[in-house]
Design a protein around this motif. Sequence first.
Motif, mmCIF file in Angstrom:
data_model
loop_
_atom_site.group_PDB
_atom_site.id
_atom_site.type_symbol
_atom_site.label_atom_id
_atom_site.label_comp_id
_atom_site.label_asym_id
_atom_site.label_seq_id
_atom_site.Cartn_x
_atom_site.Cartn_y
_atom_site.Cartn_z
ATOM 1 N N LYS A 175 -60.062 -56.875 101.624
ATOM 2 C CA LYS A 175 -60.652 -56.415 103.044
ATOM 3 C C LYS A 175 -60.262 -55.672 104.224
ATOM 4 O O LYS A 175 -60.452 -55.890 105.409
ATOM 5 C CB LYS A 175 -58.844 -57.916 102.671
ATOM 6 C CG LYS A 175 -58.351 -59.656 102.554
ATOM 7 C CD LYS A 175 -57.114 -59.890 102.603
ATOM 8 C CE LYS A 175 -57.136 -61.387 102.373
ATOM 9 N NZ LYS A 175 -56.368 -61.943 102.251
ATOM 10 N N THR A 176 -59.419 -54.459 102.839
ATOM 11 C CA THR A 176 -59.702 -53.253 104.106
ATOM 12 C C THR A 176 -60.997 -52.734 104.113
ATOM 13 O O THR A 176 -60.841 -51.879 104.934
ATOM 14 C CB THR A 176 -58.696 -52.722 103.192
ATOM 15 O OG1 THR A 176 -59.114 -52.474 101.553
ATOM 16 C CG2 THR A 176 -56.847 -53.137 103.802
ATOM 17 N N GLY A 177 -62.171 -53.059 103.098
ATOM 18 C CA GLY A 177 -63.437 -52.303 103.496
ATOM 19 C C GLY A 177 -63.407 -51.002 103.007
ATOM 20 O O GLY A 177 -63.990 -50.592 102.831
ATOM 21 N N ARG A 178 -62.260 -51.580 101.686
ATOM 22 C CA ARG A 178 -61.612 -49.684 101.067
ATOM 23 C C ARG A 178 -62.048 -48.825 100.376
ATOM 24 O O ARG A 178 -62.407 -48.356 99.362
ATOM 25 C CB ARG A 178 -60.334 -49.186 100.943
ATOM 26 C CG ARG A 178 -60.210 -49.115 102.941
ATOM 27 C CD ARG A 178 -58.229 -48.799 103.030
ATOM 28 N NE ARG A 178 -57.862 -48.500 104.493
ATOM 29 C CZ ARG A 178 -56.805 -48.643 104.483
ATOM 30 N NH1 ARG A 178 -55.751 -48.121 103.693
ATOM 31 N NH2 ARG A 178 -56.452 -47.728 105.978
ATOM 32 N N GLY A 179 -63.728 -50.650 98.924
ATOM 33 C CA GLY A 179 -63.375 -50.146 98.088
ATOM 34 C C GLY A 179 -65.060 -48.920 97.810
ATOM 35 O O GLY A 179 -64.589 -48.677 96.529
ATOM 36 N N GLY A 180 -65.691 -48.644 98.471
ATOM 37 C CA GLY A 180 -66.248 -47.640 98.730
ATOM 38 C C GLY A 180 -65.640 -46.410 98.718
ATOM 39 O O GLY A 180 -66.091 -45.086 98.306
ATOM 40 N N TRP A 181 -63.953 -46.137 98.754
ATOM 41 C CA TRP A 181 -63.562 -45.004 99.024
ATOM 42 C C TRP A 181 -62.941 -44.509 97.610
ATOM 43 O O TRP A 181 -63.035 -43.430 97.483
ATOM 44 C CB TRP A 181 -62.191 -44.977 99.865
ATOM 45 C CG TRP A 181 -62.167 -45.266 101.517
ATOM 46 C CD1 TRP A 181 -63.225 -46.220 102.102
ATOM 47 C CD2 TRP A 181 -60.755 -45.578 102.203
ATOM 48 N NE1 TRP A 181 -62.740 -46.248 103.508
ATOM 49 C CE2 TRP A 181 -61.863 -45.931 103.651
ATOM 50 C CE3 TRP A 181 -59.508 -45.713 102.147
ATOM 51 C CZ2 TRP A 181 -60.846 -45.395 104.262
ATOM 52 C CZ3 TRP A 181 -58.938 -45.275 103.450
ATOM 53 C CH2 TRP A 181 -60.092 -45.366 104.838
ATOM 54 N N LEU A 182 -63.381 -45.135 96.446
ATOM 55 C CA LEU A 182 -62.479 -44.893 95.289
ATOM 56 C C LEU A 182 -64.086 -44.573 94.712
ATOM 57 O O LEU A 182 -64.349 -44.855 93.558
ATOM 58 C CB LEU A 182 -62.077 -46.081 95.039
ATOM 59 C CG LEU A 182 -61.135 -46.744 95.396
ATOM 60 C CD1 LEU A 182 -60.191 -48.130 94.913
ATOM 61 C CD2 LEU A 182 -60.053 -45.756 95.609
ATOM 62 N N ASP A 183 -64.716 -44.913 94.792
ATOM 63 C CA ASP A 183 -66.560 -44.557 93.854
ATOM 64 C C ASP A 183 -66.532 -43.454 93.494
ATOM 65 O O ASP A 183 -67.148 -43.094 92.105
ATOM 66 C CB ASP A 183 -67.922 -45.009 94.954
ATOM 67 C CG ASP A 183 -68.168 -45.816 95.411
ATOM 68 O OD1 ASP A 183 -67.595 -46.955 94.775
ATOM 69 O OD2 ASP A 183 -68.907 -46.115 96.645
ATOM 70 N N ALA A 184 -65.717 -41.988 94.550
ATOM 71 C CA ALA A 184 -65.884 -40.877 93.594
ATOM 72 C C ALA A 184 -64.918 -40.750 92.602
ATOM 73 O O ALA A 184 -65.678 -40.106 91.710
ATOM 74 C CB ALA A 184 -65.674 -39.951 94.796
ATOM 75 N N GLU A 185 -64.122 -41.131 92.937
ATOM 76 C CA GLU A 185 -62.394 -41.031 91.795
ATOM 77 C C GLU A 185 -63.099 -41.872 90.342
ATOM 78 O O GLU A 185 -62.734 -41.758 89.379
ATOM 79 C CB GLU A 185 -61.413 -41.512 92.748
ATOM 80 C CG GLU A 185 -60.992 -41.289 93.290
ATOM 81 C CD GLU A 185 -60.800 -39.572 93.467
ATOM 82 O OE1 GLU A 185 -60.492 -39.157 92.548
ATOM 83 O OE2 GLU A 185 -61.056 -38.458 94.524
ATOM 84 N N MET A 186 -63.990 -42.828 91.033
ATOM 85 C CA MET A 186 -63.788 -44.052 89.304
ATOM 86 C C MET A 186 -64.528 -43.374 88.776
ATOM 87 O O MET A 186 -65.554 -43.127 87.210
ATOM 88 C CB MET A 186 -64.328 -45.409 90.346
ATOM 89 C CG MET A 186 -63.668 -45.404 90.392
ATOM 90 S SD MET A 186 -60.824 -46.418 89.436
ATOM 91 C CE MET A 186 -60.682 -47.254 90.373
ATOM 92 N N GLU A 187 -66.419 -42.365 89.503
ATOM 93 C CA GLU A 187 -67.387 -41.700 88.817
ATOM 94 C C GLU A 187 -66.226 -40.561 87.502
ATOM 95 O O GLU A 187 -66.653 -40.888 87.330
ATOM 96 C CB GLU A 187 -68.141 -41.191 89.652
ATOM 97 C CG GLU A 187 -68.826 -42.579 90.298
ATOM 98 C CD GLU A 187 -69.687 -42.059 91.449
ATOM 99 O OE1 GLU A 187 -70.139 -40.045 91.845
ATOM 100 O OE2 GLU A 187 -70.389 -42.771 92.537
ATOM 101 N N LYS A 188 -65.374 -39.695 88.168
ATOM 102 C CA LYS A 188 -65.120 -39.460 87.936
ATOM 103 C C LYS A 188 -64.693 -39.561 86.229
ATOM 104 O O LYS A 188 -64.287 -38.987 85.136
ATOM 105 C CB LYS A 188 -64.071 -37.757 88.271
ATOM 106 C CG LYS A 188 -64.212 -37.259 89.863
ATOM 107 C CD LYS A 188 -63.068 -37.066 90.282
ATOM 108 C CE LYS A 188 -63.664 -36.117 91.092
ATOM 109 N NZ LYS A 188 -62.105 -35.673 92.202
ATOM 110 N N LEU A 189 -63.875 -40.603 86.629
ATOM 111 C CA LEU A 189 -63.393 -41.491 85.385
ATOM 112 C C LEU A 189 -64.517 -42.187 84.549
ATOM 113 O O LEU A 189 -63.962 -42.003 82.649
ATOM 114 C CB LEU A 189 -61.831 -42.802 85.709
ATOM 115 C CG LEU A 189 -61.175 -43.239 84.468
ATOM 116 C CD1 LEU A 189 -60.655 -42.328 84.369
ATOM 117 C CD2 LEU A 189 -60.436 -44.231 85.399
ATOM 118 N N ALA A 190 -65.516 -42.034 84.765
ATOM 119 C CA ALA A 190 -66.270 -42.843 84.050
ATOM 120 C C ALA A 190 -67.329 -41.804 83.425
ATOM 121 O O ALA A 190 -68.392 -42.051 82.393
ATOM 122 C CB ALA A 190 -66.959 -43.672 85.199
ATOM 123 N N ASP A 191 -67.480 -40.479 83.357
ATOM 124 C CA ASP A 191 -67.448 -39.314 83.107
ATOM 125 C C ASP A 191 -67.207 -38.493 81.639
ATOM 126 O O ASP A 191 -66.188 -38.293 81.947
ATOM 127 C CB ASP A 191 -68.194 -38.007 84.253
ATOM 128 C CG ASP A 191 -68.645 -37.067 84.131
ATOM 129 O OD1 ASP A 191 -69.246 -37.217 82.742
ATOM 130 O OD2 ASP A 191 -68.802 -36.707 84.612
#
Length: 400
Positions: A175-191
Amino acid sequence: MKIHDLITTTDELAALCERLSKSEFVAVDTEFMRENTYWPELCLVQIADENEAAAIDPLAEGIDLTPLLDLLTENDEVLKVFHAGGQDVEIIVNLTGKTPTPIFDTQIAMMAISQSEQIGYANLVDTWLGIQIDKGARFTDWSRRPLTDRQIEYAIGDVTHLSKIFPKILNKLIKTGRGGWLDAEMEKLADPKNFIIEPDKSWKRIRSPGRNPQVLGRLKALAAWREGEAQHKNIPRGRIMRDETLADIASHPPKQQRDLAKVRGLSAAWKDNDIGKRLMKVLAEAEPLPKEEMPAKMKRGAPLGKEGALVADLLKLLLKIRAREIDVAARLLTRADEMEALAAGVRDLPVLEGWRYEVFGKDALELVEGKLAFAVKDGKLKMTHIDDMQASMEEALAAE
């Protein structure tokens, strides 16, 4: 939701994982012990989707965790949901060399839709479900068998609640359209690189005592040696030597082994025991840190000075105001050192790129350039453009 009995056999586990492999997501949590060991000891795994939940006993005799580990690291169709999952992911990386994929962390997600920097699980459950969870079993000995019903109920609750909360968080992100804000943070967790400990790089985790190549070379050698000692003995690295002591020895190396008795943080026994001998050997063989390995200097423009420090303080105030206005964690937008660099004239900064620039960086830059000012409106501190203020004043004067 169906709650299974404690799973203790490979067949039960394989059947569960087969069913869960058809789900859109699974909530995952672990219980482990690491107070007295270098490697965390996995004691329990909890997993749930929207229909069923179970706790898996990795210490059960003869159980093979392969079906579970394959679901977590090989199945790209099922989203793996954690809360503050860094240590859980570390355990999975230790077992497989891989991170769960794809991955989602609700603690990180909350930074994009609230001002919570590191919301705890109990507060998350209370916020979204209005449930106060019992923390009594949290610090029990998870390695002791048999587990009590209270322990198992507490552990499974972690994923049953999470499986209900995740869709709510996801819906708000959409709803807020903020999912993309988290991409870099989630990528760190997935590395996986963020969880694999390389002894030769472990010195980078220690507060660096200056930029002297000889000192840093000793720090690197000592840190790698300590990591090897801790891994070999399977004890926490701090039991070998604390960071502060290691950095002190790197900066002021003892000339002879007997001098170790004078080092704060070491027992007198080091002056003539085997581990003391090994430490002295490491010091003797340590070489200066190569130029290409020297830590990068922090990006800085001109020295801040008094005026620059005031600008940095204003930027931090702006950050608090903006985080409150858009209901986002300030740490997701930028950090204090970036604010200081911006005040000092640096422009090559993450806060001046992408979505961060749009929601905060643009105004931060205008504040530094004197185009933005603070104003009080209706009892609240807000930001206003200088041009708008001047226009308002001119209108007021014209009306008179």
